[in-house]
Motif scaffolding. Structure first.
Motif, mmCIF file in Angstrom:
data_model
loop_
_atom_site.group_PDB
_atom_site.id
_atom_site.type_symbol
_atom_site.label_atom_id
_atom_site.label_comp_id
_atom_site.label_asym_id
_atom_site.label_seq_id
_atom_site.Cartn_x
_atom_site.Cartn_y
_atom_site.Cartn_z
ATOM 1 N N THR A 145 0.865 -1.184 0.000
ATOM 2 C CA THR A 145 0.000 0.000 0.000
ATOM 3 C C THR A 145 0.901 1.233 0.000
ATOM 4 O O THR A 145 2.115 1.116 0.241
ATOM 5 C CB THR A 145 -0.905 0.024 1.249
ATOM 6 O OG1 THR A 145 -0.082 0.064 2.421
ATOM 7 C CG2 THR A 145 -1.816 -1.202 1.304
ATOM 8 N N PRO A 146 0.353 2.415 -0.254
ATOM 9 C CA PRO A 146 1.208 3.604 -0.362
ATOM 10 C C PRO A 146 2.130 3.851 0.830
ATOM 11 O O PRO A 146 3.272 4.265 0.660
ATOM 12 C CB PRO A 146 0.194 4.744 -0.534
ATOM 13 C CG PRO A 146 -0.929 4.094 -1.279
ATOM 14 C CD PRO A 146 -1.032 2.719 -0.697
ATOM 15 N N VAL A 167 -5.169 -0.458 4.327
ATOM 16 C CA VAL A 167 -6.088 0.584 3.856
ATOM 17 C C VAL A 167 -7.514 0.092 4.051
ATOM 18 O O VAL A 167 -7.856 -1.040 3.704
ATOM 19 C CB VAL A 167 -5.828 0.913 2.376
ATOM 20 C CG1 VAL A 167 -6.919 1.829 1.823
ATOM 21 C CG2 VAL A 167 -4.457 1.549 2.208
ATOM 22 N N ARG A 168 -8.343 0.966 4.627
ATOM 23 C CA ARG A 168 -9.736 0.619 4.894
ATOM 24 C C ARG A 168 -10.658 1.754 4.465
ATOM 25 O O ARG A 168 -10.242 2.889 4.276
ATOM 26 C CB ARG A 168 -9.929 0.338 6.402
ATOM 27 C CG ARG A 168 -9.125 -0.845 6.924
ATOM 28 C CD ARG A 168 -9.665 -2.154 6.375
ATOM 29 N NE ARG A 168 -8.939 -3.313 6.898
ATOM 30 C CZ ARG A 168 -7.944 -3.913 6.269
ATOM 31 N NH1 ARG A 168 -7.546 -3.456 5.078
ATOM 32 N NH2 ARG A 168 -7.367 -4.977 6.791
ATOM 33 N N ARG A 197 -2.215 4.175 9.139
ATOM 34 C CA ARG A 197 -1.299 5.222 9.610
ATOM 35 C C ARG A 197 -1.918 6.598 9.447
ATOM 36 O O ARG A 197 -1.786 7.455 10.339
ATOM 37 C CB ARG A 197 0.042 5.151 8.872
ATOM 38 C CG ARG A 197 1.045 6.185 9.413
ATOM 39 C CD ARG A 197 2.408 6.063 8.782
ATOM 40 N NE ARG A 197 3.095 4.839 9.164
ATOM 41 C CZ ARG A 197 3.727 4.678 10.330
ATOM 42 N NH1 ARG A 197 3.710 5.642 11.241
ATOM 43 N NH2 ARG A 197 4.353 3.546 10.585
ATOM 44 N N GLN A 198 -2.583 6.847 8.335
ATOM 45 C CA GLN A 198 -3.242 8.139 8.152
ATOM 46 C C GLN A 198 -4.279 8.384 9.247
ATOM 47 O O GLN A 198 -4.389 9.487 9.782
ATOM 48 C CB GLN A 198 -3.918 8.195 6.776
ATOM 49 C CG GLN A 198 -2.959 8.348 5.616
ATOM 50 C CD GLN A 198 -3.689 8.269 4.282
ATOM 51 O OE1 GLN A 198 -4.509 7.378 4.057
ATOM 52 N NE2 GLN A 198 -3.396 9.212 3.388
ATOM 53 N N LEU A 219 -5.752 11.119 14.368
ATOM 54 C CA LEU A 219 -6.227 11.096 15.748
ATOM 55 C C LEU A 219 -5.203 11.699 16.700
ATOM 56 O O LEU A 219 -5.550 12.434 17.633
ATOM 57 C CB LEU A 219 -6.567 9.670 16.160
ATOM 58 C CG LEU A 219 -7.803 9.073 15.486
ATOM 59 C CD1 LEU A 219 -7.835 7.559 15.637
ATOM 60 C CD2 LEU A 219 -9.080 9.685 16.058
ATOM 61 N N LEU A 220 -3.931 11.415 16.467
ATOM 62 C CA LEU A 220 -2.877 12.021 17.282
ATOM 63 C C LEU A 220 -2.859 13.533 17.099
ATOM 64 O O LEU A 220 -2.717 14.294 18.064
ATOM 65 C CB LEU A 220 -1.519 11.419 16.919
ATOM 66 C CG LEU A 220 -1.279 9.965 17.338
ATOM 67 C CD1 LEU A 220 -0.015 9.416 16.682
ATOM 68 C CD2 LEU A 220 -1.172 9.853 18.858
ATOM 69 N N ALA A 221 -3.050 13.967 15.863
ATOM 70 C CA ALA A 221 -3.007 15.407 15.574
ATOM 71 C C ALA A 221 -4.169 16.136 16.227
ATOM 72 O O ALA A 221 -3.990 17.189 16.849
ATOM 73 C CB ALA A 221 -3.000 15.637 14.069
ATOM 74 N N VAL A 222 -5.382 15.587 16.104
ATOM 75 C CA VAL A 222 -6.547 16.289 16.647
ATOM 76 C C VAL A 222 -6.496 16.350 18.170
ATOM 77 O O VAL A 222 -7.028 17.278 18.795
ATOM 78 C CB VAL A 222 -7.858 15.630 16.162
ATOM 79 C CG1 VAL A 222 -8.126 14.321 16.878
ATOM 80 C CG2 VAL A 222 -9.039 16.576 16.321
#
Length: 322
Positions: free
Chosen positions: A210-211, A216-217, A256-257, A262-265
Motif C-alpha cells: 500500500t502507499p 487501507v480501509r 497510519r493516516q 487522531l494524534l493530531a486532533v
C-alpha cells in the motif's frame, strides 16, 4: 411510518433512532440494554426485550401493540474475536434473533425490513469490493450476518417481505456526544483510549503493498450510515425481495493516516508503535458504493476529518463541548 429499531440503544442504532424521530417518524426501540444505553434514546418508547431469548409471540405482540410499519434490525453480538471464542453463542443468538423477528413480522403483517449486515461477509477479499464479490466470511460473526441475509432472501420468496441488507465497512465518528461509540473494539476508540492513557497507539504491520505500507480501509461516518438506513427504507420496492447493498465511502484511508489524524486532533506528541502483522488482515479493502447510490440516491457526506474530529470531540468533558 411507525418504525421498530432493534438494538436502537446501541451506537449505530441510536443515531438511526435520532434521525427517524427528527424527520417525524414514530419510533419504538427494542433493546435489552445489555450493551445499549438508555440515555441514548431519551424519551423514545422502549420494549425491553432480548431477541435471543424472546419468543416469536412476544416479538409479534410488540409489533402489533405499536402498530409497526417497518423494522430496522441492528440487535446482534458484533465482536469478531468473541465470535471465534464463542461460535455457538453467535449462531444461536444472531441467527435465532433474525429468524424469530422475521417469523413475527410475517405473523403481524409487517413487510418492510432493513438489516444491519456487515462487510465481514466478504472475508479476506481485497481491493474495491462490489456486492457481487464472493461472500466467504472467515469468522462466526461474519457467517451469522451472511446467514441473516440468506434468511431474508428465502423469506422474500415465501411471503411478501421487502428487505434490504446493508453491508457496511468501518464505521466511526459521532453525531452527538451522548451517542458516541463507547466500546473500544475498533481502531478509532482503541486509538483514543491509548491517547487518553498516554500510551502509543499500535499499528499492526507497515510492510503491506500500500502507499505507506499500512492496511487501507474504508471509513464511513456513523451519521452517514444512519442516513443510509433511512434512504434505503424509503426506497424499498413494492415487490418482495432482499437487496444487498454496500455502505461506505468508496475511498481508502490507511491505518497510519487514521492514527496520525487522531494524534493530531488530540494534540498528542505520541508516535505509533508498529508491530508485526496480524493474521488475516487484507492489505486493502474499500467498498464500491455504486449500487446504493443507484438504488436509494445515497452517498456519504462526511470525510475522514469529520470522523476524527467528531470522535475526538465526543470524548471531551461536557463543559468543553458547550
Amino acid at each position: 411510518m411507525r418504525v421498530l429499531v432493534t438494538g436502537g440503544a446501541g451506537y449505530i442504532g441510536a443515531h438511526t433512532v435520532q434521525l427517524l424521530a427528527a424527520r417525524g417518524d414514530e419510533v419504538v426501540v427494542l433493546d435489552n440494554l445489555g450493551s445499549g444505553k438508555i440515555e441514548r434514546i431519551g424519551s423514545t418508547p422502549l420494549v425491553n426485550l432480548n431477541l435471543s431469548t424472546a419468543t416469536v409471540e412476544e416479538v409479534e405482540a410488540a409489533l402489533r401493540e405499536h402498530a409497526i410499519d417497518a423494522v430496522i434490525h441492528f440487535a446482534a453480538h458484533k465482536q469478531v474475536g468473541e465470535s471465534v471464542a464463542k461460535p455457538a453463542m453467535y449462531y444461536a443468538d444472531n441467527v435465532g434473533s433474525i429468524a424469530k423477528l422475521v417469523m413475527a413480522m410475517e405473523n403481524a403483517g409487517v413487510h418492510k425490513l432493513v438489516f444491519s449486515s456487515s462487510a465481514a461477509v466478504y472475508g479476506n477479499a481485497s481491493g474495491a469490493i462490489t456486492e457481487a464479490a464472493p461472500a466467504e466470511p472467515i469468522s462466526p460473526y461474519g457467517a451469522t450476518k451472511l446467514i441473516g441475509e440468506q434468511i431474508l432472501s428465502a423469506a422474500a420468496q415465501a411471503w411478501a417481505l421487502r428487505a434490504a441488507s446493508l453491508r457496511y465497512f468501518n464505521v466511526g465518528g459521532a453525531g452527538d456526544a451522548k451517542l458516541a461509540d463507547s466500546v473500544a473494539l475498533n481502531l478509532i476508540p482503541i486509538c483514543l483510549d491509548h491517547i487518553a492513557a498516554d500510551t502509543a497507539p499500535v499499528i499492526f504491520g507497515d510492510d503491506y503493498d500500500t502507499p505507506d505500507g499500512t492496511c487501507v480501509r474504508d471509513y464511513v461516518h456513523v451519521v452517514d450510515v444512519a442516513e443510509a438506513h433511512l434512504a434505503v427504507l424509503d426506497a424499498l420496492p413494492e415487490e418482495p425481495g432482499n437487496v444487498i447493498l454496500n455502505v461506505g465511502t468508496g475511498v481508502g484511508t490507511s491505518v497510519r493516516q487514521m492514527v496520525d489524524a487522531l494524534l493530531a486532533v488530540s494534540g498528542s506528541a505520541l508516535a505509533a508503535d508498529v508491530q508485526l502483522r496480524r493474521a488475516g488482515d487484507p492489505a486493502a479493502i474499500v467498498g464500491d458504493v455504486t449500487a446504493i447510490k443507484e438504488f436509494a440516491g445515497w452517498s456519504a457526506r462526511f470525510s475522514v476529518d469529520d470522523i476524527v474530529n467528531s470522535a475526538w470531540q465526543a470524548r471531551q468533558p461536557a463543559e468543553a463541548q458547550s
